[in-house]
Enzyme design. Structure first.
Site, short mmCIF file in Angstrom:
data_model
loop_
_atom_site.label_atom_id
_atom_site.label_comp_id
_atom_site.label_asym_id
_atom_site.label_seq_id
_atom_site.Cartn_x
_atom_site.Cartn_y
_atom_site.Cartn_z
CG HIS A 1 -1.96 1.04 1.20
ND1 HIS A 1 -1.69 2.35 1.54
CD2 HIS A 1 -3.25 1.01 0.81
CE1 HIS A 1 -2.79 3.07 1.37
NE2 HIS A 1 -3.76 2.28 0.93
CD GLU B 1 -5.56 1.98 -3.01
OE1 GLU B 1 -6.73 2.04 -2.64
OE2 GLU B 1 -4.61 1.86 -2.22
P1 PGA Z 1 -9.63 6.04 0.61
O1 PGA Z 1 -8.42 5.00 0.79
O2 PGA Z 1 -10.80 5.28 0.06
O3 PGA Z 1 -9.86 6.59 1.98
O4 PGA Z 1 -9.15 7.07 -0.37
C1 PGA Z 1 -8.18 3.99 -0.15
C2 PGA Z 1 -6.96 3.20 0.24
O5 PGA Z 1 -5.98 3.80 0.74
O6 PGA Z 1 -6.90 1.97 0.09
#
Ligand code: PGA
Length: 223
Positions: free
Chosen positions: A95, A150
């Site tokens: 992540h 992401e």
């Molecule tokens: P968020 O986080 O939906 O709060 O933007 C997503 C993630 O970090 O997996």
């Protein structure tokens, strides 16, 4: 109808009372979905509460948020793949918060993916750019792989990426890897469909919005 993954990443949030309350509210609604795999990723210390509550809840699976790159042994503070497998079938790896705040390198991430494979955990590999795919060092032998795209600007900001850009990136990831590709970053019940309706996107990874059980149910419903 394609299969969709809807994954909740709780990060370092909630205590055990809040977890039990969330589960009670979430399971009080009938999840009559057939094509959606719901995966909840709470803190390590709450996996056992989920496991005992979800035993009869076939539609929901569990994931951990991280895995040690070491196997079992003298590694104080680490949680290894064998321990995780007692509770979960999935694990988030790489992540952006771990890459940034804990200096996780491509080498460490590759070792974590190898540990996930060793213990039969499906890795949910997070990347914030295609470069992280091109420069990655991992090899997948036979496990399923989920990749969550992401972008940094979208994580926790309330500003999701455009579905058009997410689609472009998902197509390019699929050219490199045999993987399910998800979008993550400020997903909520209003915007989820704009991502899940794209053919190359196989679901979403949800952070903040998954902490509210009713909002998360809406996300699942609208996906
Ligand atoms: P968020 O986080 O939906 O709060 O933007 C997503 C993630 O970090 O997996």
């Amino acid at each position: 109808m394609k299969k969709l993954f809807i994954i909740a990443n709780w990060k370092s949030n909630n205590d055990s009372i809040q977890v039990k309350d969330w589960i009670e509210r979430f399971t009080s609604h009938d999840l009559g979905f057939t094509n959606k795999e719901i995966i909840i990723c709470p803190s390590f210390v709450h996996l056992s509460i989920f496991k005992s509550s979800f035993l009869n809840h076939k539609l929901t699976s569990l994931g951990a948020q991280d895995i040690s790159h070491f196997d079992e042994g003298s590694y104080t503070g680490e949680v290894n793949g064998k321990q995780i497998k007692e509770f979960a079938d999935y694990v988030i790896v790489g992540h952006s918060e771990r890459r940034t705040d804990f200096n996780e390198t491509h080498e460490i991430i590759a070792q974590k993916i190898a540990m996930a494979e060793k213990y039969n955990l499906t890795p949910i590999l997070c990347v914030s750019s295609l470069d992280q795919i091109y420069n990655s060092k991992f090899v997948i032998h036979n496990s399923e792989l989920i990749v969550a795209y992401e972008p940094l600007s979208a994580v926790g900001s309330g500003n999701p990426d455009s579905p058009e850009n997410a689609e472009k990136v998902a197509i390019n990831i699929k050219k490199e890897l045999n993987a399910f590709v998800l979008y993550g970053g400020s997903v909520n019940s209003d915007n989820v469909k704009s991502f899940t309706q794209i053919a190359s996107i196989d679901g979403v990874l949800v952070g903040r919005a998954s902490l509210d059980p009713f909002e998360f149910l809406e996300i699942i419903k609208n996906a």
